[in-house]
Design a protein around this motif. Structure first.
Motif, PDB file in Angstrom:
ATOM      1  N   THR A 176       0.667  -1.144  -0.095  1.00  0.00           N
ATOM      2  CA  THR A 176       0.126  -0.124   0.054  1.00  0.00           C
ATOM      3  C   THR A 176       0.917   1.310  -0.029  1.00  0.00           C
ATOM      4  O   THR A 176       1.941   1.215   0.118  1.00  0.00           O
ATOM      5  CB  THR A 176      -1.068   0.126   1.220  1.00  0.00           C
ATOM      6  OG1 THR A 176      -0.119   0.386   2.185  1.00  0.00           O
ATOM      7  CG2 THR A 176      -1.783  -1.204   1.220  1.00  0.00           C
ATOM      8  N   ILE A 177       0.399   2.398   0.043  1.00  0.00           N
ATOM      9  CA  ILE A 177       0.902   3.508  -0.049  1.00  0.00           C
ATOM     10  C   ILE A 177       1.628   3.821   1.475  1.00  0.00           C
ATOM     11  O   ILE A 177       2.640   4.382   1.769  1.00  0.00           O
ATOM     12  CB  ILE A 177       0.221   4.928  -0.360  1.00  0.00           C
ATOM     13  CG1 ILE A 177      -0.824   5.135   0.771  1.00  0.00           C
ATOM     14  CG2 ILE A 177      -0.286   4.782  -1.864  1.00  0.00           C
ATOM     15  CD1 ILE A 177      -1.556   6.340   0.561  1.00  0.00           C
ATOM     16  N   GLN A 180      12.918  -9.450  -2.653  1.00  0.00           N
ATOM     17  CA  GLN A 180      12.597  -8.061  -2.054  1.00  0.00           C
ATOM     18  C   GLN A 180      11.604  -7.528  -3.093  1.00  0.00           C
ATOM     19  O   GLN A 180      11.787  -7.440  -4.346  1.00  0.00           O
ATOM     20  CB  GLN A 180      13.671  -7.392  -2.255  1.00  0.00           C
ATOM     21  CG  GLN A 180      14.989  -7.965  -1.042  1.00  0.00           C
ATOM     22  CD  GLN A 180      16.122  -7.314  -1.198  1.00  0.00           C
ATOM     23  OE1 GLN A 180      16.848  -7.292  -1.895  1.00  0.00           O
ATOM     24  NE2 GLN A 180      16.567  -6.615  -0.122  1.00  0.00           N
ATOM     25  N   ILE A 181      10.429  -7.122  -2.671  1.00  0.00           N
ATOM     26  CA  ILE A 181       9.313  -6.536  -3.170  1.00  0.00           C
ATOM     27  C   ILE A 181       9.202  -4.959  -2.654  1.00  0.00           C
ATOM     28  O   ILE A 181       9.114  -4.920  -1.602  1.00  0.00           O
ATOM     29  CB  ILE A 181       7.964  -7.205  -3.264  1.00  0.00           C
ATOM     30  CG1 ILE A 181       8.311  -8.803  -3.483  1.00  0.00           C
ATOM     31  CG2 ILE A 181       6.978  -6.762  -4.162  1.00  0.00           C
ATOM     32  CD1 ILE A 181       6.912  -9.572  -3.020  1.00  0.00           C
ATOM     33  N   ARG A 182       9.246  -3.934  -3.869  1.00  0.00           N
ATOM     34  CA  ARG A 182       8.934  -2.515  -3.507  1.00  0.00           C
ATOM     35  C   ARG A 182       8.017  -2.041  -4.308  1.00  0.00           C
ATOM     36  O   ARG A 182       8.172  -2.016  -5.647  1.00  0.00           O
ATOM     37  CB  ARG A 182      10.441  -2.008  -3.602  1.00  0.00           C
ATOM     38  CG  ARG A 182      10.215  -0.455  -3.145  1.00  0.00           C
ATOM     39  CD  ARG A 182      11.869   0.052  -2.589  1.00  0.00           C
ATOM     40  NE  ARG A 182      12.395  -0.085  -3.895  1.00  0.00           N
ATOM     41  CZ  ARG A 182      12.661   0.944  -4.764  1.00  0.00           C
ATOM     42  NH1 ARG A 182      12.184   2.242  -4.709  1.00  0.00           N
ATOM     43  NH2 ARG A 182      13.392   1.255  -5.760  1.00  0.00           N
ATOM     44  N   LEU A 183       7.214  -1.395  -3.657  1.00  0.00           N
ATOM     45  CA  LEU A 183       6.354  -0.414  -4.348  1.00  0.00           C
ATOM     46  C   LEU A 183       7.051   1.013  -4.688  1.00  0.00           C
ATOM     47  O   LEU A 183       7.302   1.514  -3.676  1.00  0.00           O
ATOM     48  CB  LEU A 183       5.013   0.054  -3.768  1.00  0.00           C
ATOM     49  CG  LEU A 183       4.097   1.127  -4.304  1.00  0.00           C
ATOM     50  CD1 LEU A 183       3.507   0.606  -5.505  1.00  0.00           C
ATOM     51  CD2 LEU A 183       2.878   1.432  -3.415  1.00  0.00           C
ATOM     52  N   ASP A 184       7.218   1.395  -5.841  1.00  0.00           N
ATOM     53  CA  ASP A 184       7.936   2.635  -6.378  1.00  0.00           C
ATOM     54  C   ASP A 184       6.874   3.610  -6.827  1.00  0.00           C
ATOM     55  O   ASP A 184       6.462   3.373  -7.959  1.00  0.00           O
ATOM     56  CB  ASP A 184       9.124   2.302  -7.246  1.00  0.00           C
ATOM     57  CG  ASP A 184      10.019   3.660  -7.456  1.00  0.00           C
ATOM     58  OD1 ASP A 184       9.395   4.808  -7.001  1.00  0.00           O
ATOM     59  OD2 ASP A 184      11.001   3.732  -7.982  1.00  0.00           O
ATOM     60  N   LEU A 185       6.484   4.553  -6.201  1.00  0.00           N
ATOM     61  CA  LEU A 185       5.289   5.316  -6.799  1.00  0.00           C
ATOM     62  C   LEU A 185       5.914   6.404  -7.530  1.00  0.00           C
ATOM     63  O   LEU A 185       5.163   6.868  -8.610  1.00  0.00           O
ATOM     64  CB  LEU A 185       4.584   6.239  -5.616  1.00  0.00           C
ATOM     65  CG  LEU A 185       4.153   5.499  -4.404  1.00  0.00           C
ATOM     66  CD1 LEU A 185       3.745   6.368  -3.487  1.00  0.00           C
ATOM     67  CD2 LEU A 185       2.812   4.993  -5.051  1.00  0.00           C
ATOM     68  N   THR A 233      -0.702  -8.634  -3.482  1.00  0.00           N
ATOM     69  CA  THR A 233      -1.730  -7.633  -3.731  1.00  0.00           C
ATOM     70  C   THR A 233      -1.285  -6.320  -3.635  1.00  0.00           C
ATOM     71  O   THR A 233      -0.570  -5.918  -2.487  1.00  0.00           O
ATOM     72  CB  THR A 233      -3.061  -8.216  -2.579  1.00  0.00           C
ATOM     73  OG1 THR A 233      -3.534  -9.332  -2.546  1.00  0.00           O
ATOM     74  CG2 THR A 233      -4.068  -6.991  -2.853  1.00  0.00           C
ATOM     75  N   ILE A 234      -1.570  -5.639  -4.645  1.00  0.00           N
ATOM     76  CA  ILE A 234      -1.285  -4.136  -4.528  1.00  0.00           C
ATOM     77  C   ILE A 234      -2.382  -3.299  -4.292  1.00  0.00           C
ATOM     78  O   ILE A 234      -3.379  -3.464  -5.217  1.00  0.00           O
ATOM     79  CB  ILE A 234      -0.434  -3.701  -5.794  1.00  0.00           C
ATOM     80  CG1 ILE A 234       0.701  -4.696  -6.145  1.00  0.00           C
ATOM     81  CG2 ILE A 234      -0.014  -2.333  -5.613  1.00  0.00           C
ATOM     82  CD1 ILE A 234       0.666  -5.641  -7.042  1.00  0.00           C
ATOM     83  N   ASP A 235      -2.698  -2.580  -3.134  1.00  0.00           N
ATOM     84  CA  ASP A 235      -3.987  -1.861  -2.995  1.00  0.00           C
ATOM     85  C   ASP A 235      -3.687  -0.545  -2.819  1.00  0.00           C
ATOM     86  O   ASP A 235      -2.985   0.064  -1.933  1.00  0.00           O
ATOM     87  CB  ASP A 235      -4.316  -2.296  -1.587  1.00  0.00           C
ATOM     88  CG  ASP A 235      -5.835  -2.120  -1.295  1.00  0.00           C
ATOM     89  OD1 ASP A 235      -6.400  -1.190  -2.320  1.00  0.00           O
ATOM     90  OD2 ASP A 235      -6.516  -2.293  -0.290  1.00  0.00           O
ATOM     91  N   LEU A 236      -3.959   0.522  -4.114  1.00  0.00           N
ATOM     92  CA  LEU A 236      -3.894   1.559  -3.951  1.00  0.00           C
ATOM     93  C   LEU A 236      -4.908   2.522  -4.126  1.00  0.00           C
ATOM     94  O   LEU A 236      -5.975   1.982  -4.585  1.00  0.00           O
ATOM     95  CB  LEU A 236      -2.805   1.818  -5.215  1.00  0.00           C
ATOM     96  CG  LEU A 236      -1.489   1.359  -5.516  1.00  0.00           C
ATOM     97  CD1 LEU A 236      -0.945   1.380  -6.716  1.00  0.00           C
ATOM     98  CD2 LEU A 236      -0.791   1.642  -4.063  1.00  0.00           C
ATOM     99  N   PRO A 237      -4.941   3.856  -3.917  1.00  0.00           N
ATOM    100  CA  PRO A 237      -6.197   4.578  -3.937  1.00  0.00           C
ATOM    101  C   PRO A 237      -6.548   4.909  -5.385  1.00  0.00           C
ATOM    102  O   PRO A 237      -5.955   4.676  -6.312  1.00  0.00           O
ATOM    103  CB  PRO A 237      -5.786   5.965  -3.349  1.00  0.00           C
ATOM    104  CG  PRO A 237      -4.542   5.758  -2.759  1.00  0.00           C
ATOM    105  CD  PRO A 237      -4.079   4.491  -2.996  1.00  0.00           C
ATOM    106  N   ASP A 238      -8.173   4.959  -5.330  1.00  0.00           N
ATOM    107  CA  ASP A 238      -8.594   4.888  -6.776  1.00  0.00           C
ATOM    108  C   ASP A 238      -7.960   6.165  -7.739  1.00  0.00           C
ATOM    109  O   ASP A 238      -8.025   6.036  -8.912  1.00  0.00           O
ATOM    110  CB  ASP A 238     -10.160   4.946  -6.680  1.00  0.00           C
ATOM    111  CG  ASP A 238     -10.736   3.755  -6.148  1.00  0.00           C
ATOM    112  OD1 ASP A 238     -10.065   2.416  -6.446  1.00  0.00           O
ATOM    113  OD2 ASP A 238     -11.951   3.599  -5.810  1.00  0.00           O
TER     114      ASP A 238
END
Length: 239
Positions: free
Chosen positions: A30-31, A161-166, A72-77
């Motif tokens: 998530t963020i 290693q898993i990373r969310l890069d905005l 699961t990637i849960d991001l704002p709409d």
């Protein structure tokens, strides 16, 4: 592309059991929670056929010749109003019990319908025992999974290693609004890096309120133990 190796654990003289599933076996980005890690090993197994997706014949015997991680990637709409190009970066690395480029793994990523959306199946070297992919993601909730193929595993352990890069924010993005509209879960003490001192104090008060009497009890127990330790120390110094 690598050349298939016709071998088996028995043919290699490897009698150690193959590894159990990855730990953990799933996770959510998530963020507020932007990084995940999973591990597995030591692993013994051989799967020399990861050249097509599992929709067309990829042999994947979980816990024996490959492993699976559900993400699961849960991001704002409205995430793309603030960050136009978010991606998820996945890095798979491993050690080699023989100190050379002996062990080898391949990484395949699928959407929830089983369609392959990314893969990394390079010929590895001792200097670069890794596979990596970058996957664009959009707004809302996205479910994917990854298969880690044991192309040739002779006792190594893997780390994912898993990373969310905005990525870079939009020029006119109001990030305060983004985080205000999408607060962290009630049991999370997440504080943005650019939070003001007033926001930090508010979060701290919330944390103490959530912990309630349990936190106070813990502090009392700790103080009691510390006092007991000091009494013992004083007794030894007087002896």
């Amino acid at each position: 592309m690598k050349t298939a190796i016709a071998a088996s654990c028995l043919a290699l003289g490897l009698f150690a059991p193959c590894a159990l599933a990855a730990t953990p076996s799933n996770g959510v980005l998530t963020i507020h929670e932007t990084e995940l890690t999973f591990t597995n090993g030591p692993i013994v197994g051989v799967n020399p056929t990861p050249f097509v997706s599992d929709q067309t014949g990829l042999i994947c015997n979980y816990d024996l010749t490959c492993d699976r991680f559900d993400l699961t990637i849960d991001l704002p709409d409205n995430i793309t109003d603030f960050f136009p190009s978010p991606v998820v970066k996945i890095l798979l690395s491993w050690d080699s019990p023989y100190g050379a480029a002996v062990d080898d793994y391949d990484l395949y990523v699928y959407d929830e319908g089983g369609n392959q959306i990314a893969f990394s199946a390079d010929l590895n070297t001792a200097a670069s025992p890794m596979e990596a992919v970058t996957i664009p993601v959009g707004a809302g909730q996205t479910a994917i999974y990854m298969d880690i193929m044991y192309f040739l595993a002779t006792g190594s352990s893997i780390t994912g290693q898993i990373r969310l890069d905005l990525g870079p924010a939009s020029e006119d993005a109001d990030l305060d609004t983004l985080y205000a509209e999408n607060p962290p879960p009630a049991d999370s003490f997440f504080i943005p890096e650019d939070a003001s001192s007033e926001e930090v104090q508010t979060s701290s008060r919330s944390a103490h309120s959530t912990a309630g009497g349990s936190l106070n009890l813990l502090m009392l127990v700790f103080a009691g133990l510390l006092g007991t330790r000091r009494l013992h120390s004083a007794g030894r110094s007087q002896a």
